[in-house]
Scaffold this motif. Structure first.
Motif, PDB file in Angstrom:
ATOM      1  N   GLU A 116       0.852  -1.186   0.000  1.00 48.95           N
ATOM      2  CA  GLU A 116       0.000   0.000   0.000  1.00 48.95           C
ATOM      3  C   GLU A 116       0.889   1.238   0.000  1.00 48.95           C
ATOM      4  O   GLU A 116       1.847   1.327   0.773  1.00 48.95           O
ATOM      5  CB  GLU A 116      -0.898   0.018   1.251  1.00 48.95           C
ATOM      6  N   ASN A 117       0.562   2.194  -0.855  1.00 52.01           N
ATOM      7  CA  ASN A 117       1.360   3.417  -0.930  1.00 52.01           C
ATOM      8  C   ASN A 117       0.868   4.400   0.128  1.00 52.01           C
ATOM      9  O   ASN A 117       0.087   5.303  -0.147  1.00 52.01           O
ATOM     10  CB  ASN A 117       1.228   4.013  -2.340  1.00 52.01           C
ATOM     11  N   LYS A 118       1.300   4.144   1.380  1.00 53.53           N
ATOM     12  CA  LYS A 118       0.942   5.103   2.430  1.00 53.53           C
ATOM     13  C   LYS A 118       2.043   5.177   3.478  1.00 53.53           C
ATOM     14  O   LYS A 118       2.926   4.312   3.517  1.00 53.53           O
ATOM     15  CB  LYS A 118      -0.413   4.762   3.052  1.00 53.53           C
ATOM     16  N   SER A 119       1.961   6.213   4.310  1.00 54.15           N
ATOM     17  CA  SER A 119       3.072   6.444   5.235  1.00 54.15           C
ATOM     18  C   SER A 119       3.159   5.310   6.249  1.00 54.15           C
ATOM     19  O   SER A 119       2.156   4.713   6.624  1.00 54.15           O
ATOM     20  CB  SER A 119       2.894   7.777   5.957  1.00 54.15           C
ATOM     21  N   GLY A 120       4.356   5.003   6.663  1.00 59.58           N
ATOM     22  CA  GLY A 120       4.543   3.988   7.692  1.00 59.58           C
ATOM     23  C   GLY A 120       4.857   2.601   7.144  1.00 59.58           C
ATOM     24  O   GLY A 120       5.318   1.741   7.877  1.00 59.58           O
ATOM     25  N   VAL A 121       4.602   2.368   5.864  1.00 56.28           N
ATOM     26  CA  VAL A 121       4.796   1.020   5.328  1.00 56.28           C
ATOM     27  C   VAL A 121       6.281   0.667   5.270  1.00 56.28           C
ATOM     28  O   VAL A 121       6.688  -0.440   5.643  1.00 56.28           O
ATOM     29  CB  VAL A 121       4.138   0.879   3.934  1.00 56.28           C
ATOM     30  N   LEU A 122       7.080   1.627   4.826  1.00 56.08           N
ATOM     31  CA  LEU A 122       8.527   1.387   4.776  1.00 56.08           C
ATOM     32  C   LEU A 122       9.056   1.090   6.180  1.00 56.08           C
ATOM     33  O   LEU A 122       9.863   0.181   6.381  1.00 56.08           O
ATOM     34  CB  LEU A 122       9.231   2.613   4.165  1.00 56.08           C
ATOM     35  N   ALA A 123       8.545   1.857   7.160  1.00 49.78           N
ATOM     36  CA  ALA A 123       8.964   1.638   8.550  1.00 49.78           C
ATOM     37  C   ALA A 123       8.591   0.240   9.012  1.00 49.78           C
ATOM     38  O   ALA A 123       9.359  -0.430   9.697  1.00 49.78           O
ATOM     39  CB  ALA A 123       8.329   2.681   9.460  1.00 49.78           C
ATOM     40  N   ARG A 124       7.397  -0.230   8.633  1.00 51.40           N
ATOM     41  CA  ARG A 124       6.980  -1.589   9.013  1.00 51.40           C
ATOM     42  C   ARG A 124       7.946  -2.628   8.464  1.00 51.40           C
ATOM     43  O   ARG A 124       8.317  -3.579   9.152  1.00 51.40           O
ATOM     44  CB  ARG A 124       5.594  -1.901   8.449  1.00 51.40           C
ATOM     45  N   ILE A 125       8.331  -2.435   7.220  1.00 52.22           N
ATOM     46  CA  ILE A 125       9.203  -3.428   6.593  1.00 52.22           C
ATOM     47  C   ILE A 125      10.604  -3.367   7.202  1.00 52.22           C
ATOM     48  O   ILE A 125      11.190  -4.398   7.529  1.00 52.22           O
ATOM     49  CB  ILE A 125       9.187  -3.244   5.062  1.00 52.22           C
ATOM     50  N   SER A 126      11.107  -2.164   7.407  1.00 49.11           N
ATOM     51  CA  SER A 126      12.451  -2.091   7.988  1.00 49.11           C
ATOM     52  C   SER A 126      12.446  -2.575   9.435  1.00 49.11           C
ATOM     53  O   SER A 126      13.383  -3.232   9.886  1.00 49.11           O
ATOM     54  CB  SER A 126      13.037  -0.687   7.855  1.00 49.11           C
ATOM     55  N   LEU A 128      10.526  -4.939  10.581  1.00 52.39           N
ATOM     56  CA  LEU A 128      10.476  -6.398  10.476  1.00 52.39           C
ATOM     57  C   LEU A 128      11.872  -6.972  10.242  1.00 52.39           C
ATOM     58  O   LEU A 128      12.294  -7.910  10.925  1.00 52.39           O
ATOM     59  CB  LEU A 128       9.540  -6.794   9.325  1.00 52.39           C
ATOM     60  N   PHE A 129      12.601  -6.370   9.306  1.00 54.56           N
ATOM     61  CA  PHE A 129      13.937  -6.874   8.999  1.00 54.56           C
ATOM     62  C   PHE A 129      14.865  -6.718  10.198  1.00 54.56           C
ATOM     63  O   PHE A 129      15.653  -7.614  10.509  1.00 54.56           O
ATOM     64  CB  PHE A 129      14.516  -6.161   7.764  1.00 54.56           C
ATOM     65  N   ALA A 130      14.756  -5.579  10.874  1.00 54.13           N
ATOM     66  CA  ALA A 130      15.622  -5.343  12.030  1.00 54.13           C
ATOM     67  C   ALA A 130      15.283  -6.312  13.159  1.00 54.13           C
ATOM     68  O   ALA A 130      16.171  -6.926  13.761  1.00 54.13           O
ATOM     69  CB  ALA A 130      15.476  -3.904  12.498  1.00 54.13           C
ATOM     70  N   ALA A 131      13.977  -6.478  13.427  1.00 54.27           N
ATOM     71  CA  ALA A 131      13.560  -7.319  14.553  1.00 54.27           C
ATOM     72  C   ALA A 131      13.933  -8.781  14.347  1.00 54.27           C
ATOM     73  O   ALA A 131      14.231  -9.493  15.290  1.00 54.27           O
ATOM     74  CB  ALA A 131      12.049  -7.189  14.762  1.00 54.27           C
ATOM     75  N   PRO A 159       6.201  -2.910  16.621  1.00 52.31           N
ATOM     76  CA  PRO A 159       6.661  -4.303  16.784  1.00 52.31           C
ATOM     77  C   PRO A 159       5.831  -5.139  17.759  1.00 52.31           C
ATOM     78  O   PRO A 159       6.064  -6.328  17.858  1.00 52.31           O
ATOM     79  CB  PRO A 159       8.092  -4.152  17.332  1.00 52.31           C
ATOM     80  N   VAL A 160       4.904  -4.530  18.476  1.00 54.80           N
ATOM     81  CA  VAL A 160       4.134  -5.303  19.467  1.00 54.80           C
ATOM     82  C   VAL A 160       2.644  -5.340  19.146  1.00 54.80           C
ATOM     83  O   VAL A 160       1.829  -5.697  19.992  1.00 54.80           O
ATOM     84  CB  VAL A 160       4.350  -4.768  20.905  1.00 54.80           C
ATOM     85  N   THR A 161       2.296  -4.934  17.934  1.00 52.48           N
ATOM     86  CA  THR A 161       0.896  -5.042  17.520  1.00 52.48           C
ATOM     87  C   THR A 161       0.840  -5.808  16.211  1.00 52.48           C
ATOM     88  O   THR A 161       1.810  -5.863  15.462  1.00 52.48           O
ATOM     89  CB  THR A 161       0.249  -3.656  17.286  1.00 52.48           C
ATOM     90  N   LYS A 162      -0.326  -6.395  15.947  1.00 60.13           N
ATOM     91  CA  LYS A 162      -0.508  -7.055  14.654  1.00 60.13           C
ATOM     92  C   LYS A 162      -0.556  -5.983  13.564  1.00 60.13           C
ATOM     93  O   LYS A 162      -0.049  -6.165  12.464  1.00 60.13           O
ATOM     94  CB  LYS A 162      -1.805  -7.873  14.698  1.00 60.13           C
TER      95      LYS A 162
END
Lengths: 159, 568
Positions: free
Chosen positions: A12-22, A24-27, B123-126
């Protein structure tokens, strides 16, 4: 075996998506070699191209974890598919009167463009796959690379 | 066209989602929503800490199967929710959390009580949302409830800036949520199910390894049918306690680090392991390289594809809802008996029966045994985290699913008491007991006020051993008795010192009922007295043996069969 893989994710082209992916990779401790993001033909969808290293098991987890993110629409991995990869680099290399011609010749062989010139430097633009760019970098290193910037890989399936 | 404010849309949306209760604390940036709560028919429970609110929503969700709702203000309100969200996330519990946020024009300016809530909770939510336009609010709430409760459930947070709460728009509620990027698989692949049925039909030493997913998908009946038809013993994880009937001869109890000797040996000797809604957590598998060495086939039924082959290589994955898959699976398996296998397991059971030293001293296990006897497993038991939690899992026999509620994945001390309050709100007629420790209880003790003021009758049984007992046990067993920062009553941990706090007086200070028990013969009578108390919480301070250890135990880094039993 730890290999480099190219993944493509439609998101989805919206704010926060890149942060979610990065995040995920970091975690999960996955290493990103490169990541590019841009809008697709559908402005509500962005495409991320991610180059990662890892064995088959890690790759499978990365694909599944990406798919699990609510904002990720689709993920594909290119190793089994015929596809084109491109990366672009801008390389600023030291060039004096005496070796400028030689550098230009090398650039020419690689079909790279010279896009800026000064008394001390040349700026070269090259587009191609990873191998080609790496080969040019190796050729230019002896002259002295002063600065380099790369876009990261983008990929698209053939056909 | 009637216009509604964001705050009113919040209430209308919650009504549409059939929310009957929410837990939380107000604050500056969520005042418009609290103004709407003032007129709302939905019950609001004011807690004393946002962590308590999140755990109450969690306990409510686990005990009822519905989505739990909590509300907090921006900044510290939101950050206080984090432990509760992480707890729910690790155990796949559906919660929708709402937080106030500073006005959209102030976001990013380090305004008073501003925090990057969506960033912190990512990181702590779905999933989480920041709603910047009131027009998106209703749809976002609808999506949040759908995401929280579908697929592998989990907490979802919605951050709402105060100007969005004030802005007005038309309230539009759609019949159905459609999220193009979120389509959880529900029905299992028929081919995979048949393949699994074949494996079951030809297995000689099968084991069902059931996890919290069985409870989430309400699949206990289907699990029982499968186990009985194919004669397969069942071991459960901590989160699946109650998913299989306690009296059934096929029930092996809990497996893993503090699991039953025979359950662990069954796993290590099985030729077929069928994981159902469990995730091969390290507390269940022990050392991975030594896990299930005799298993020819490991099958895994799970709704989350990322759980499959994450820790243990799986031969037959079946992705989908456990209830739906199990009911299809039962139709394909043959009626069968495994007398030799069950005899072998029975042999292990007799070789190393579960027990503890039953002498004149008041030992913590005895208290739980009495709780189990007096309730017959017909009570909701929540736990905190530590020794008491493991003893509760070993000894309490919950009669039904959702009767045992514990923080498994994150291991959150301070979870059990607020979770018990939440469970009681969801099950007002049910006896709700928090089996607690003196360390854990103090982590959310402030919720005594919430319980007293709302006449919430939960019974807190503190197994008071004057220590952070589980840490003390590890220090005793693996750090040469060097007790570092684990004594709760004095710095040196001398026995016989004055207890701090006096839990009976503490209960009384809050207006709750408080009892102290120091002797074995007082246990049953005091419990009975406590179970009869109405309209207020009860604390029983059981002063138990200080250096009792949880056994059996598989030390960290050992294989499941390398189990320390302690008792000969």
């Amino acid at each position: 075996m730890s290999m480099r893989h190219t993944l493509s994710a439609l998101v989805e082209n919206k704010s926060g998506v890149l942060a979610r992916i990065s995040t995920l990779f970091a975690a999960r401790g996955y290493n990103i070699d490169s990541l590019t993001v841009g809008e697709t033909d559908d402005p509500s969808v962005s495409r991320m191209t991610i180059a990662v290293r890892g064995d088959a098991k890690i790759l499978e987890q990365i694909e599944k974890q990406l798919n699990k993110l609510v904002d990720v629409i689709k993920v594909f991995e290119y190793s089994e598919t015929k596809h084109i990869e491109r990366d672009m680099a801008l390389i600023k290399v030291k060039a004096s009167k005496s070796n400028r011609a030689e550098i230009l010749q090398i650039a020419d062989i690689f079909r790279a463009d010279v896009i800026d010139v000064s008394h001390e430097n040349l700026m070269i633009e090259i587009t191609g796959d990873e191998d080609k760019i790496q080969a040019l970098i190796e050729m230019l290193t002896p002259f002295g690379i002063k600065e380099m910037v790369r876009t990261g890989i983008v990929a698209m399936a053939r056909g | 066209m009637t216009q509604k404010t964001g705050a009113e849309i919040f209430i209308e949306s919650l009504k549409k989602e059939n929310v009957e209760i929410m837990f939380g604390i107000p604050g500056g940036q969520i005042l418009p929503i609290f103004d709407a709560i003032y007129d709302s028919p939905i019950k609001f429970i004011l807690t004393r800490h946002e962590q308590g609110a999140a755990h109450m929503a969690d306990g409510y969700a686990r005990s009822t199967g519905k989505v739990g709702v909590c509300v907090a203000t921006s900044g510290p309100g939101a950050t206080n929710l984090v432990t509760g969200l992480a707890t729910a996330y690790m155990d796949s519990i559906p919660i929708v959390a709402f937080t106030g946020q500073v006005s959209t024009n102030l976001i990013g300016n380090d305004a008073f009580q501003e925090a990057d809530t969506t960033g912190i909770t990512r990181p702590v939510t779905k999933h989480n949302f920041l709603v910047k336009n009131v027009k998106d609010l209703a749809e976002t709430i609808q999506k949040a409830f759908y995401i929280a409760s579908s697929g592998r459930p989990g907490p979802v947070l919605i951050d709402i800036p105060s100007d969005v709460q004030r802005a007005a728009t038309e309230f539009i509620w759609k019949d159905k949520v459609e999220i193009r990027s979120y389509k959880p698989t529900f029905k299992g692949h028929s081919f995979q199910i048949k393949k699994l049925a074949d494996a079951i039909n030809s297995a000689e030493r099968p084991v069902l390894y059931a996890g919290g997913g069985v409870i989430t998908s309400n699949a206990s009946q289907e699990l029982l049918e499968l186990a009985e038809k194919a004669n397969i013993p069942v071991t459960t994880t901590l989160l699946a306690m109650g998913a299989f009937p306690p009296g059934n001869e096929l029930n092996l109890g809990m497996l893993g680090m503090h699991g039953m000797y025979w359950a662990n040996h069954a796993m290590q000797n099985a030729d077929l392991i069928i994981a159902v809604g469990s995730r091969f957590d390290d507390r269940c598998t022990g050392k991975l390289s030594g896990f299930a060495p005799k298993a020819k086939i490991i099958a895994h039924i799970d709704i989350d594809p990322t759980s499959i082959s994450k820790n243990v290589n799986v031969h037959i994955p079946v992705v989908g809802d456990a209830k739906s898959i199990l009911s299809e699976l039962v139709g394909h398996v043959n009626k069968k008996k495994h007398p030799d296998w069950l005899k072998q397991i029975d042999h292990w059971r007799k070789e190393m029966p579960y027990g503890y030293k039953d002498d004149a001293k008041l030992r913590p296990q005895f208290v739980i045994e009495k709780i189990n006897e007096l309730t017959g497993g017909d009570a909701i038991v929540t736990t905190e985290v530590g020794q008491h939690q493991m003893w509760a899992a070993q000894i309490y026999r919950p009669l039904k699913p959702r009767y045992f509620i514990s923080s498994g994945g994150l291991g959150t001390m301070g979870y059990g008491f607020p979770a018990a309050i939440g469970a009681k709100f969801g099950n007002p007629k049910k006896l709700v007991i928090d089996i607690s420790g003196d360390g854990s209880f103090q982590m959310n003790v402030q919720e005594l006020a919430t319980a007293v003021l709302n006449k919430v009758n939960v019974v807190v049984c503190i197994l008071n051993n004057a220590h952070l007992g589980m840490v003390r046990q590890w220090q005793q067993m693996f750090f040469k008795n060097r007790y570092s920062a684990v004594a709760l009553h004095t710095q040196t941990g001398n026995a016989g010192c004055e207890p701090v706090p006096d839990f009976v007086k503490l209960a009384q200070a809050y207006g709750a009922e408080g009892f102290r028990v120091c002797k074995k013969d007082q246990v049953a009578a005091t419990l009975e007295k406590a179970f009869k108390v109405k309209d207020k919480p009860v604390i029983i301070d059981f002063v138990v043996e200080q250096e009792e250890n949880v056994l059996p135990m598989v030390p960290a880094g050992a294989a499941l069969h390398e189990i320390i039993t302690g008792l000969a």
